[in-house]
Design a protein around this motif. Structure first.
Motif, PDB file in Angstrom:
ATOM      1  N   ARG A   1       0.836  -1.199   0.000  1.00  0.00           N
ATOM      2  CA  ARG A   1       0.000   0.000   0.000  1.00  0.00           C
ATOM      3  C   ARG A   1       0.876   1.256   0.000  1.00  0.00           C
ATOM      4  O   ARG A   1       0.652   2.189  -0.770  1.00  0.00           O
TER       5      ARG A   1
ATOM      6  N   GLN B   1      -9.129   8.380  -4.080  1.00  0.00           N
ATOM      7  CA  GLN B   1      -8.810   7.700  -2.814  1.00  0.00           C
ATOM      8  C   GLN B   1      -7.299   7.643  -2.601  1.00  0.00           C
ATOM      9  O   GLN B   1      -6.802   7.866  -1.491  1.00  0.00           O
TER      10      GLN B   1
ATOM     11  N   LYS C   1      -3.450  -4.457 -12.339  1.00  0.00           N
ATOM     12  CA  LYS C   1      -4.346  -3.373 -11.945  1.00  0.00           C
ATOM     13  C   LYS C   1      -5.211  -3.810 -10.758  1.00  0.00           C
ATOM     14  O   LYS C   1      -5.520  -3.014  -9.871  1.00  0.00           O
ATOM     15  N   ALA C   2      -5.570  -5.094 -10.749  1.00  0.00           N
ATOM     16  CA  ALA C   2      -6.395  -5.613  -9.650  1.00  0.00           C
ATOM     17  C   ALA C   2      -5.693  -5.475  -8.303  1.00  0.00           C
ATOM     18  O   ALA C   2      -6.325  -5.207  -7.280  1.00  0.00           O
TER      19      ALA C   2
ATOM     20  N   TYR D   1      -6.066  -1.989  -7.312  1.00  0.00           N
ATOM     21  CA  TYR D   1      -7.490  -1.796  -7.029  1.00  0.00           C
ATOM     22  C   TYR D   1      -7.867  -2.365  -5.659  1.00  0.00           C
ATOM     23  O   TYR D   1      -8.767  -1.860  -4.988  1.00  0.00           O
ATOM     24  N   TYR D   2      -7.165  -3.417  -5.236  1.00  0.00           N
ATOM     25  CA  TYR D   2      -7.420  -4.016  -3.919  1.00  0.00           C
ATOM     26  C   TYR D   2      -7.205  -2.982  -2.806  1.00  0.00           C
ATOM     27  O   TYR D   2      -7.922  -2.950  -1.812  1.00  0.00           O
ATOM     28  N   HIS D   3      -6.228  -2.112  -3.001  1.00  0.00           N
ATOM     29  CA  HIS D   3      -5.919  -1.101  -1.983  1.00  0.00           C
ATOM     30  C   HIS D   3      -6.668   0.212  -2.196  1.00  0.00           C
ATOM     31  O   HIS D   3      -7.047   0.876  -1.238  1.00  0.00           O
ATOM     32  N   PHE D   4      -6.832   0.580  -3.462  1.00  0.00           N
ATOM     33  CA  PHE D   4      -7.457   1.877  -3.774  1.00  0.00           C
ATOM     34  C   PHE D   4      -8.449   1.723  -4.922  1.00  0.00           C
ATOM     35  O   PHE D   4      -8.061   1.342  -6.024  1.00  0.00           O
ATOM     36  N   ARG D   5      -9.702   2.060  -4.654  1.00  0.00           N
ATOM     37  CA  ARG D   5     -10.743   1.892  -5.677  1.00  0.00           C
ATOM     38  C   ARG D   5     -10.697   3.001  -6.721  1.00  0.00           C
ATOM     39  O   ARG D   5     -11.118   2.816  -7.844  1.00  0.00           O
ATOM     40  N   THR D   6     -10.253   4.190  -6.321  1.00  0.00           N
ATOM     41  CA  THR D   6     -10.216   5.320  -7.251  1.00  0.00           C
ATOM     42  C   THR D   6      -8.913   6.096  -7.074  1.00  0.00           C
ATOM     43  O   THR D   6      -8.253   5.983  -6.038  1.00  0.00           O
TER      44      THR D   6
END
Lengths: 206, 206
Positions: free
Chosen positions: A29, A73, A61-62, A65-70
């Protein structure tokens, strides 16, 4: 997805001790945040996608995405991180009894922060949209705490201005992108000491 | 439409000598700019209409429209005006032979400018959209001229930072909205002198 992060970590630190999944996730992260800061600064916030951040780190990318959706964020996380670091500094400074010692420790700590996060200044300078959501939108309580810790209960206008201008040094970083970290640090220390009316360090360049 | 502007002027200055239409139009234009700056600062750029500016001045919207077709035009005009004032200051400073004299004249002139246009700081602080089009987007040639006039052909990093931070004092104005002009001026002079490494004026408050 945490595995992907762990792989990256183990590639970068082959001799690192085996750590738990939670610690690995936290490290990933943090690396995502630092990579994002760097890319936002170099390419701008708009032009940097989560995919680009993933590519830069060798993650899917996933995994990002696991840590930050946008992206928003991710931006807020990097600014939260900055706020946390400044809170730690302020707690240290608050424990010091002499005013001179407090101002000096704040100047050094703030300059160290600025050098460590020098990309932040470039990012703020180039992306007006980021400014709106930036750490300048700090709550009034935090601002008052810094002033009280540094200057006591009734800061003078000059003391208030000195603090505000120290904060704006973050924007001034954009002027000094050509300097190596060590020279940047020496320059910023002179600026901070000038603002806080501290004597120059012996041997410091002017 | 120029008549409307002339009426306002003659109401405000009953003893003013009779002046030509061109001079009256220029005076009205300048008053529109100053009113707009004040309203932008108080209410924000988005929330201030050309109609509101006209109402505030006792003009028709058509009279304002005669000088400025859009709010963006009005914004740029107020920033152009600021740039012109700073060019005049810099021309004066450039004629001085001693470095100390130049830095001192620049500090005083810049602080006078900041006090005269103190609404500008509030406006910049509250409207992120304005920042993008603001005087920070000044061309590199002007920036280099200021540095050369103040510090010579090879400004040090500390000198560059001092100049940039002087520019950012504009943003610091938002911190000092509670001060009367005279106190603001004294405070800003201390800040500018601290940044430019000038001695405090005798009797100045710290």
């Amino acid at each position: 997805m945490i595995q992907a992060g762990a792989n990256v970590l183990s590639e970068r630190e082959p001799d690192a001790p085996v750590v738990g999944r939670a610690a690995q996730a936290a490290a990933t992260r943090q690396q995502i945040i630092e990579t994002a800061q760097r890319l936002f600064a170099a390419r701008g916030f708009q032009a940097t996608s989560l995919q680009a951040i993933a590519d830069e780190m060798g993650l899917t990318k996933a995994a990002v995405y696991y840590h930050f959706r946008t992206k928003a964020q991710l931006l807020h996380a990097s600014l939260d991180f900055a706020v946390e670091e400044m809170t730690v500094l302020l707690d240290e400074v608050a424990g010091m009894t002499s005013r001179q010692e407090r101002l000096d420790a704040y100047a050094v700590g703030w300059v160290d922060f600025l050098v460590r996060h020098r990309e932040l200044g470039t990012m703020l300078l180039h992306d007006p949209e980021i400014r709106a959501a930036s750490i300048y939108a700090e709550n009034d309580g935090r601002r008052r705490r810094v002033l009280r810790v540094l200057f006591g209960d009734s800061p003078t206008p000059t003391e208030r201005m000195a603090y505000v201008m120290c904060v704006w040094m973050l924007e001034g970083l954009g002027e000094l992108t050509d300097l190596a970290d060590e020279d940047l640090r020496a320059t910023l220390l002179l600026t901070a000491r000038g603002l806080l009316a501290l004597p120059d360090q012996p041997g410091a360049r002017r």
